[in-house]
Design a protein around this motif. Sequence first.
Motif, mmCIF file in Angstrom:
data_model
loop_
_atom_site.group_PDB
_atom_site.id
_atom_site.type_symbol
_atom_site.label_atom_id
_atom_site.label_comp_id
_atom_site.label_asym_id
_atom_site.label_seq_id
_atom_site.Cartn_x
_atom_site.Cartn_y
_atom_site.Cartn_z
ATOM 1 N N ARG A 1 -1.043 -19.736 -6.664
ATOM 2 C CA ARG A 1 0.078 -19.191 -7.431
ATOM 3 C C ARG A 1 -0.300 -19.138 -8.889
ATOM 4 O O ARG A 1 -0.861 -20.086 -9.430
ATOM 5 C CB ARG A 1 1.314 -20.062 -7.236
ATOM 6 N N ILE A 2 0.010 -18.014 -9.525
ATOM 7 C CA ILE A 2 -0.253 -17.896 -10.953
ATOM 8 C C ILE A 2 0.943 -17.219 -11.617
ATOM 9 O O ILE A 2 1.491 -16.250 -11.093
ATOM 10 C CB ILE A 2 -1.565 -17.109 -11.209
ATOM 11 N N VAL A 3 1.376 -17.768 -12.740
ATOM 12 C CA VAL A 3 2.528 -17.255 -13.479
ATOM 13 C C VAL A 3 2.034 -16.408 -14.643
ATOM 14 O O VAL A 3 1.085 -16.788 -15.344
ATOM 15 C CB VAL A 3 3.413 -18.412 -13.988
ATOM 16 N N LEU A 4 2.684 -15.257 -14.872
ATOM 17 C CA LEU A 4 2.179 -14.280 -15.835
ATOM 18 C C LEU A 4 3.007 -14.146 -17.104
ATOM 19 O O LEU A 4 2.939 -13.120 -17.769
ATOM 20 C CB LEU A 4 2.081 -12.906 -15.161
ATOM 21 N N GLY A 5 3.805 -15.112 -17.438
ATOM 22 C CA GLY A 5 4.589 -15.012 -18.665
ATOM 23 C C GLY A 5 5.659 -13.939 -18.543
ATOM 24 O O GLY A 5 6.405 -13.883 -17.569
ATOM 25 N N THR A 6 5.733 -13.049 -19.531
ATOM 26 C CA THR A 6 6.771 -12.009 -19.530
ATOM 27 C C THR A 6 6.327 -10.715 -18.858
ATOM 28 O O THR A 6 7.102 -9.768 -18.777
ATOM 29 C CB THR A 6 7.194 -11.684 -20.974
ATOM 30 N N ASP A 7 5.091 -10.660 -18.373
ATOM 31 C CA ASP A 7 4.557 -9.431 -17.777
ATOM 32 C C ASP A 7 4.843 -9.372 -16.281
ATOM 33 O O ASP A 7 4.376 -10.210 -15.504
ATOM 34 C CB ASP A 7 3.036 -9.336 -18.000
ATOM 35 N N LEU A 8 5.598 -8.377 -15.862
ATOM 36 C CA LEU A 8 5.927 -8.191 -14.455
ATOM 37 C C LEU A 8 4.799 -7.450 -13.734
ATOM 38 O O LEU A 8 4.441 -6.340 -14.126
ATOM 39 C CB LEU A 8 7.218 -7.379 -14.320
ATOM 40 N N PRO A 9 4.221 -8.038 -12.687
ATOM 41 C CA PRO A 9 3.204 -7.330 -11.893
ATOM 42 C C PRO A 9 3.890 -6.363 -10.927
ATOM 43 O O PRO A 9 4.244 -6.718 -9.807
ATOM 44 C CB PRO A 9 2.482 -8.465 -11.157
ATOM 45 N N ALA B 1 -0.800 -3.814 -12.105
ATOM 46 C CA ALA B 1 -0.235 -2.985 -13.163
ATOM 47 C C ALA B 1 0.885 -3.761 -13.839
ATOM 48 O O ALA B 1 1.910 -4.053 -13.223
ATOM 49 C CB ALA B 1 0.294 -1.683 -12.581
ATOM 50 N N LEU B 2 0.671 -4.108 -15.094
ATOM 51 C CA LEU B 2 1.661 -4.794 -15.911
ATOM 52 C C LEU B 2 2.356 -3.746 -16.789
ATOM 53 O O LEU B 2 1.977 -2.572 -16.771
ATOM 54 C CB LEU B 2 0.976 -5.881 -16.730
ATOM 55 N N PRO B 3 3.373 -4.102 -17.565
ATOM 56 C CA PRO B 3 4.143 -3.091 -18.287
ATOM 57 C C PRO B 3 3.347 -2.139 -19.176
ATOM 58 O O PRO B 3 3.686 -0.962 -19.286
ATOM 59 C CB PRO B 3 5.110 -3.937 -19.129
ATOM 60 N N ASN B 4 2.277 -2.608 -19.819
ATOM 61 C CA ASN B 4 1.534 -1.747 -20.737
ATOM 62 C C ASN B 4 0.057 -1.605 -20.402
ATOM 63 O O ASN B 4 -0.602 -0.695 -20.892
ATOM 64 C CB ASN B 4 1.668 -2.268 -22.176
ATOM 65 N N SER B 5 -0.460 -2.509 -19.577
ATOM 66 C CA SER B 5 -1.892 -2.513 -19.275
ATOM 67 C C SER B 5 -2.103 -2.943 -17.825
ATOM 68 O O SER B 5 -1.164 -3.320 -17.122
ATOM 69 C CB SER B 5 -2.633 -3.482 -20.205
ATOM 70 N N CYS B 6 -3.365 -2.880 -17.399
ATOM 71 C CA CYS B 6 -3.732 -3.368 -16.073
ATOM 72 C C CYS B 6 -4.721 -4.525 -16.224
ATOM 73 O O CYS B 6 -5.590 -4.498 -17.096
ATOM 74 C CB CYS B 6 -4.370 -2.255 -15.234
ATOM 75 N N LYS B 7 -4.580 -5.525 -15.361
ATOM 76 C CA LYS B 7 -5.470 -6.678 -15.381
ATOM 77 C C LYS B 7 -6.129 -6.862 -14.026
ATOM 78 O O LYS B 7 -5.532 -6.549 -12.990
ATOM 79 C CB LYS B 7 -4.700 -7.957 -15.724
ATOM 80 N N ARG B 8 -7.338 -7.402 -14.069
ATOM 81 C CA ARG B 8 -8.028 -7.796 -12.838
ATOM 82 C C ARG B 8 -7.968 -9.311 -12.714
ATOM 83 O O ARG B 8 -8.160 -10.032 -13.683
ATOM 84 C CB ARG B 8 -9.488 -7.338 -12.855
#
Length: 394
Positions: free
Chosen positions: A94-102, A117-124
Amino acid sequence: MANQTTESNQLSNTQTYGFPIYAADWIPEETVRSKIDKDQDNSEDGDESSSSTSRSCIVLAGGGGEGRSGIKNVILICRVDLDTKSLSEQPLGRIVLGTDLPYRMAVHPRGGGLVCALPNSCKRFDWENIMSPREGDQGGEEGEEVIKELKDVGQQLALAFSQEGSVLAAGGEDGTLRIFEWPSMKTILDESKAHASVKNLTFSESGKFLVSLGGPLCRVWDVKASAAIASLSKEKDEMFAYCRFSVDNAGNEVLYIAANTERGGSVITWDTATWKRRRSKLMKNYSISAFNVSADGKLLALGNMEGDVLIIDSTKMKTHQLVKKAHLGLVTALTFSPDSRCLVSVSFDSRAKLTVIEKTPEKRKGSKLAGDVVVVRVAIRGFLLFLDGKGDHR
């Protein structure tokens, strides 16, 4: 307390994870096999009724966004036990992403991690990072990587890897379609006016084609040529919602498009040689909110606004299985297991549900044949008796 512990550890095909779930997918088994085996070895109850080979994993993503609801934005990994037909109550990772909704995600088919896909960018994200033990809701930024080619590009509503994992496609809320080589992220296509907004993406089995869906039409792209080669238009009151490539019983590649109409949901089958419609199937009063195709191409799954899950035979386009009220509300995503034996559905209701695919009853050809033989034997005996009787009266 003992009774409470027993109840909490009861096996269930439905689990509630405490956050609205937007995306779900199966994880390539080899990427988490050591974790599954370790988890089994450390099991407190010592139950060895389920073999490690029957255990798989799914990844779920969602949350409460950046509001003040108090609901965290989370990516988590859950174990699926196919022997007991259950989902694990406690996640493997489990990992929490702060205010960014996946909001959307794509799992690399060869174990190369997860793209969200987060609100403004994409992360791997690395699988190891998600499954690493951490205290409380501490993040794991050391295993997160902002993809610079997808940084500050706005919300991406669709992500997809090609079957072999060598190409990544991203479709933006602003209508931009981007296609990259993976993992080099060399740009193959950057089309800013692909659609008004890109809602869904699917690669063909061969990886030659990509279909993008947005607004009133679908566009077919030749990936190697970096060009659109066809447009698939809606008819009458159709509103295209989802697209998926698959293979039919004859081994031919087909494209399915799930649409909503005033009369209900519709699944349209397209010929991938001519890009013309083959047929369509209307599900009256069934508003499609999620759609997917099994790996073997034999089944289609549809979720609706009321929380129902419908599984239909892709050849006959008839109902194979219906799960009424699988969820308390709108079904957000559906994903078949790699072996097509089961389906996981998720929803805004924070629940994931495992549905085992019912086997189609086989026709009892042997029994029918045996019955036919008996009938024939009786008929022959009767006929012989009839002849004997005629002889006696001569």
